[in-house]
Design a protein around this motif. Structure first.
Motif, PDB file in Angstrom:
ATOM      1  N   SER A   9      51.564  -3.451 -17.138  1.00 44.56           N
ATOM      2  CA  SER A   9      52.771  -4.127 -16.368  1.00 44.56           C
ATOM      3  C   SER A   9      53.377  -4.192 -16.215  1.00 44.56           C
ATOM      4  O   SER A   9      54.671  -4.046 -17.178  1.00 44.56           O
ATOM      5  CB  SER A   9      52.377  -5.720 -17.717  1.00 44.56           C
ATOM      6  OG  SER A   9      53.398  -6.585 -17.903  1.00 44.56           O
ATOM      7  N   VAL A  33      44.804  -6.243 -19.731  1.00 44.14           N
ATOM      8  CA  VAL A  33      44.767  -7.289 -19.648  1.00 44.14           C
ATOM      9  C   VAL A  33      43.237  -6.912 -18.824  1.00 44.14           C
ATOM     10  O   VAL A  33      43.334  -8.179 -17.565  1.00 44.14           O
ATOM     11  CB  VAL A  33      46.424  -6.703 -18.525  1.00 44.14           C
ATOM     12  CG1 VAL A  33      47.252  -6.753 -19.530  1.00 44.14           C
ATOM     13  CG2 VAL A  33      45.855  -5.199 -17.847  1.00 44.14           C
ATOM     14  N   ARG A  36      40.117 -10.350 -21.498  1.00 41.77           N
ATOM     15  CA  ARG A  36      41.507 -10.863 -22.774  1.00 41.77           C
ATOM     16  C   ARG A  36      40.846 -11.721 -23.549  1.00 41.77           C
ATOM     17  O   ARG A  36      41.128 -13.256 -23.550  1.00 41.77           O
ATOM     18  CB  ARG A  36      42.410 -11.760 -21.050  1.00 41.77           C
ATOM     19  CG  ARG A  36      43.144 -10.897 -20.216  1.00 41.77           C
ATOM     20  CD  ARG A  36      43.795 -11.311 -19.338  1.00 41.77           C
ATOM     21  NE  ARG A  36      42.576 -12.745 -18.746  1.00 41.77           N
ATOM     22  CZ  ARG A  36      42.632 -12.798 -17.156  1.00 41.77           C
ATOM     23  NH1 ARG A  36      43.378 -11.583 -16.601  1.00 41.77           N
ATOM     24  NH2 ARG A  36      41.886 -13.542 -16.727  1.00 41.77           N
ATOM     25  N   ARG A  39      42.574 -12.805 -26.654  1.00 35.63           N
ATOM     26  CA  ARG A  39      44.550 -13.527 -26.672  1.00 35.63           C
ATOM     27  C   ARG A  39      44.365 -14.566 -28.003  1.00 35.63           C
ATOM     28  O   ARG A  39      45.733 -14.794 -27.911  1.00 35.63           O
ATOM     29  CB  ARG A  39      44.395 -14.327 -25.114  1.00 35.63           C
ATOM     30  CG  ARG A  39      44.950 -12.662 -24.394  1.00 35.63           C
ATOM     31  CD  ARG A  39      45.852 -11.767 -24.273  1.00 35.63           C
ATOM     32  NE  ARG A  39      45.746 -10.826 -23.462  1.00 35.63           N
ATOM     33  CZ  ARG A  39      46.913 -11.063 -22.351  1.00 35.63           C
ATOM     34  NH1 ARG A  39      47.639 -11.652 -22.211  1.00 35.63           N
ATOM     35  NH2 ARG A  39      46.848  -9.813 -22.110  1.00 35.63           N
ATOM     36  N   LEU A  50      49.904 -18.026 -23.468  1.00 35.18           N
ATOM     37  CA  LEU A  50      48.735 -16.415 -23.944  1.00 35.18           C
ATOM     38  C   LEU A  50      48.943 -14.799 -23.529  1.00 35.18           C
ATOM     39  O   LEU A  50      47.791 -14.045 -22.993  1.00 35.18           O
ATOM     40  CB  LEU A  50      47.385 -17.051 -24.235  1.00 35.18           C
ATOM     41  CG  LEU A  50      47.198 -18.136 -24.615  1.00 35.18           C
ATOM     42  CD1 LEU A  50      45.293 -18.264 -24.306  1.00 35.18           C
ATOM     43  CD2 LEU A  50      47.477 -17.913 -26.469  1.00 35.18           C
ATOM     44  N   PRO A  53      54.420  -9.565 -21.227  1.00 35.23           N
ATOM     45  CA  PRO A  53      55.087  -9.308 -23.159  1.00 35.23           C
ATOM     46  C   PRO A  53      55.095 -10.963 -23.826  1.00 35.23           C
ATOM     47  O   PRO A  53      55.314 -12.198 -23.139  1.00 35.23           O
ATOM     48  CB  PRO A  53      56.105  -9.288 -22.004  1.00 35.23           C
ATOM     49  CG  PRO A  53      56.787 -10.047 -21.276  1.00 35.23           C
ATOM     50  CD  PRO A  53      55.886  -9.617 -20.402  1.00 35.23           C
ATOM     51  N   GLU A  65      57.605 -14.414 -21.411  1.00 37.78           N
ATOM     52  CA  GLU A  65      58.137 -14.620 -20.508  1.00 37.78           C
ATOM     53  C   GLU A  65      59.055 -13.644 -20.057  1.00 37.78           C
ATOM     54  O   GLU A  65      59.916 -13.183 -20.869  1.00 37.78           O
ATOM     55  CB  GLU A  65      58.727 -15.887 -20.189  1.00 37.78           C
ATOM     56  CG  GLU A  65      58.037 -17.225 -19.624  1.00 37.78           C
ATOM     57  CD  GLU A  65      57.022 -16.916 -18.603  1.00 37.78           C
ATOM     58  OE1 GLU A  65      57.227 -16.743 -17.442  1.00 37.78           O
ATOM     59  OE2 GLU A  65      55.812 -17.340 -19.021  1.00 37.78           O
ATOM     60  N   GLN A  98      60.083 -13.953  -9.800  1.00 39.25           N
ATOM     61  CA  GLN A  98      58.567 -14.908 -10.626  1.00 39.25           C
ATOM     62  C   GLN A  98      58.192 -15.847  -9.606  1.00 39.25           C
ATOM     63  O   GLN A  98      56.652 -16.140  -9.680  1.00 39.25           O
ATOM     64  CB  GLN A  98      59.061 -15.880 -11.790  1.00 39.25           C
ATOM     65  CG  GLN A  98      59.119 -14.846 -12.860  1.00 39.25           C
ATOM     66  CD  GLN A  98      57.790 -14.527 -13.257  1.00 39.25           C
ATOM     67  OE1 GLN A  98      57.247 -14.879 -14.304  1.00 39.25           O
ATOM     68  NE2 GLN A  98      57.968 -12.898 -13.729  1.00 39.25           N
ATOM     69  N   GLU A 102      56.350 -11.700  -7.708  1.00 39.25           N
ATOM     70  CA  GLU A 102      55.347 -10.992  -8.314  1.00 39.25           C
ATOM     71  C   GLU A 102      53.812 -11.209  -8.181  1.00 39.25           C
ATOM     72  O   GLU A 102      53.090 -10.756  -8.247  1.00 39.25           O
ATOM     73  CB  GLU A 102      55.857 -11.212 -10.216  1.00 39.25           C
ATOM     74  CG  GLU A 102      54.844 -10.377 -11.371  1.00 39.25           C
ATOM     75  CD  GLU A 102      54.311 -11.520 -11.859  1.00 39.25           C
ATOM     76  OE1 GLU A 102      53.915 -11.495 -12.822  1.00 39.25           O
ATOM     77  OE2 GLU A 102      54.068 -12.673 -11.356  1.00 39.25           O
ATOM     78  N   TYR A 163      57.968  -4.445 -10.718  1.00 43.78           N
ATOM     79  CA  TYR A 163      56.905  -4.145  -9.455  1.00 43.78           C
ATOM     80  C   TYR A 163      57.009  -3.804  -8.074  1.00 43.78           C
ATOM     81  O   TYR A 163      56.272  -4.035  -7.354  1.00 43.78           O
ATOM     82  CB  TYR A 163      56.215  -5.697  -9.350  1.00 43.78           C
ATOM     83  CG  TYR A 163      55.531  -6.592 -10.333  1.00 43.78           C
ATOM     84  CD1 TYR A 163      54.352  -5.571 -10.503  1.00 43.78           C
ATOM     85  CD2 TYR A 163      56.352  -6.949 -11.404  1.00 43.78           C
ATOM     86  CE1 TYR A 163      53.387  -5.792 -11.872  1.00 43.78           C
ATOM     87  CE2 TYR A 163      55.054  -7.537 -12.297  1.00 43.78           C
ATOM     88  CZ  TYR A 163      53.963  -6.646 -12.632  1.00 43.78           C
ATOM     89  OH  TYR A 163      53.420  -7.005 -13.784  1.00 43.78           O
TER      90      TYR A 163
HETATM   91  N1  LIG Z   1      55.435 -15.059 -16.187  1.00 42.62           N
HETATM   92  C1  LIG Z   1      55.263 -14.661 -17.059  1.00 42.62           C
HETATM   93  C2  LIG Z   1      53.607 -13.441 -16.603  1.00 42.62           C
HETATM   94  C3  LIG Z   1      52.891 -12.149 -17.567  1.00 42.62           C
HETATM   95  C4  LIG Z   1      51.605 -11.998 -17.177  1.00 42.62           C
HETATM   96  O1  LIG Z   1      50.711 -12.459 -15.552  1.00 42.62           O
HETATM   97  N2  LIG Z   1      51.153 -11.186 -18.134  1.00 42.62           N
HETATM   98  C5  LIG Z   1      50.284 -10.559 -17.606  1.00 42.62           C
HETATM   99  C6  LIG Z   1      50.217  -9.034 -17.572  1.00 42.62           C
HETATM  100  S1  LIG Z   1      51.089  -8.269 -16.363  1.00 42.62           S
HETATM  101  C7  LIG Z   1      48.851 -10.950 -18.469  1.00 42.62           C
HETATM  102  O2  LIG Z   1      48.928 -11.089 -19.644  1.00 42.62           O
HETATM  103  N3  LIG Z   1      47.984 -11.475 -18.047  1.00 42.62           N
HETATM  104  C8  LIG Z   1      46.847 -12.167 -19.231  1.00 42.62           C
HETATM  105  C9  LIG Z   1      46.600 -13.558 -18.743  1.00 42.62           C
HETATM  106  O3  LIG Z   1      47.038 -13.961 -17.868  1.00 42.62           O
HETATM  107  O4  LIG Z   1      45.551 -13.587 -19.241  1.00 42.62           O
HETATM  108  C10 LIG Z   1      56.107 -12.554 -17.175  1.00 42.62           C
HETATM  109  O5  LIG Z   1      57.138 -12.526 -16.719  1.00 42.62           O
HETATM  110  O6  LIG Z   1      56.069 -12.626 -18.204  1.00 42.62           O
END
Ligand SMILES: N[C@@H](CCC(=O)N[C@@H](CS)C(=O)NCC(=O)O)C(=O)O
Length: 198
Positions: A9, A33, A36, A39, A50, A53, A65, A98, A102, A163
């Motif tokens: 990630s 990832v 899940r 979670r 959920l 990070p 976040e 964001q 992303e 990214y």
């Molecule tokens: N806006 C959040 C996005 C976090 C995110 O999308 N994390 C992903 C991994 S990169 C995740 O946990 N995905 C699992 C899900 O969406 O359930 C941040 O910047 O921390």
């Protein structure tokens, strides 16, 4: 501290990269990832979204976040300006990352890396188009400056690097963006830099 982490990630990498620069020690707990299913059980009390990070501080408070986490830890360091306008400019790029970057580049990369079918080819093409537009805007901004804000490396660069440097894994060519490619080299040359795989 404990970082609920995913090694692939970019959002988690932002935290790991800043912690490497600041020589902050922490433990990691690796989360899947793709599957899940655990979670809610693992992160339910820690992060309403959920997601990773998620960071649990030594005093038990938790923070989610990625950009909020790096903003908090950059406070009082060289990675976050003191000037209020420059701080707002850093936020400008964190929100940009964001909203415009992303959700397009990271999602296209996720589909490609994990062999997940996009909802439709039209959805995929929209992500690619919006991702290229995000890169184009970054390239234009970097044409006459070394870093995103205030002529120095800040968490705005960390957030956008995460990214961007792996964008080719999502099918985005970086060849058309010379200012981005030069900036990637500058970021990699920062003291304490670690790769996403570290
Ligand atoms: N806006 C959040 C996005 C976090 C995110 O999308 N994390 C992903 C991994 S990169 C995740 O946990 N995905 C699992 C899900 O969406 O359930 C941040 O910047 O921390």
């Amino acid at each position: 501290m404990l970082l609920y982490n995913s090694q692939v990630s970019g959002n988690c990498y932002k935290v790991r990269l800043l912690f490497a620069h600041l020589a902050i020690e922490y433990d990691r707990l690796e989360m899947d990832v793709v599957d899940r299913s655990n979670r809610r059980e693992v992160l339910g009390e820690l992060n309403p979204a959920l997601r990773v990070p998620t960071l649990v501080l030594d005093d038990g408070r938790s923070l989610g976040e990625s950009n909020a986490i790096i903003f908090h830890f950059a406070e009082g360091t060289q990675y976050l300006p003191e000037d209020s306008f420059e701080r707002a400019q850093v936020l400008q790029w964190l929100f940009y990352e964001q909203y415009s970057h992303e959700p397009n580049i990271a999602v296209a990369r996720f589909w490609a890396l994990f062999d997940v079918s996009p909802p439709s080819s039209a959805d995929h093409e929209l992500k690619m188009k919006a991702g290229r537009a995000a890169l184009q805007a970054m390239d234009a901004h970097l044409t006459d400056r070394p870093y995103f804000v205030g002529e120095r490396y800040t968490i705005a660069d960390i957030a956008l690097y995460a990214y961007t440097h792996v964008a080719p894994e999502g099918g985005f060519e970086l060849e058309p963006y010379p200012a981005i490619r030069a900036w990637l080299q500058r970021v990699m040359g920062q003291p304490g830099h670690v790769p996403i795989t570290a």
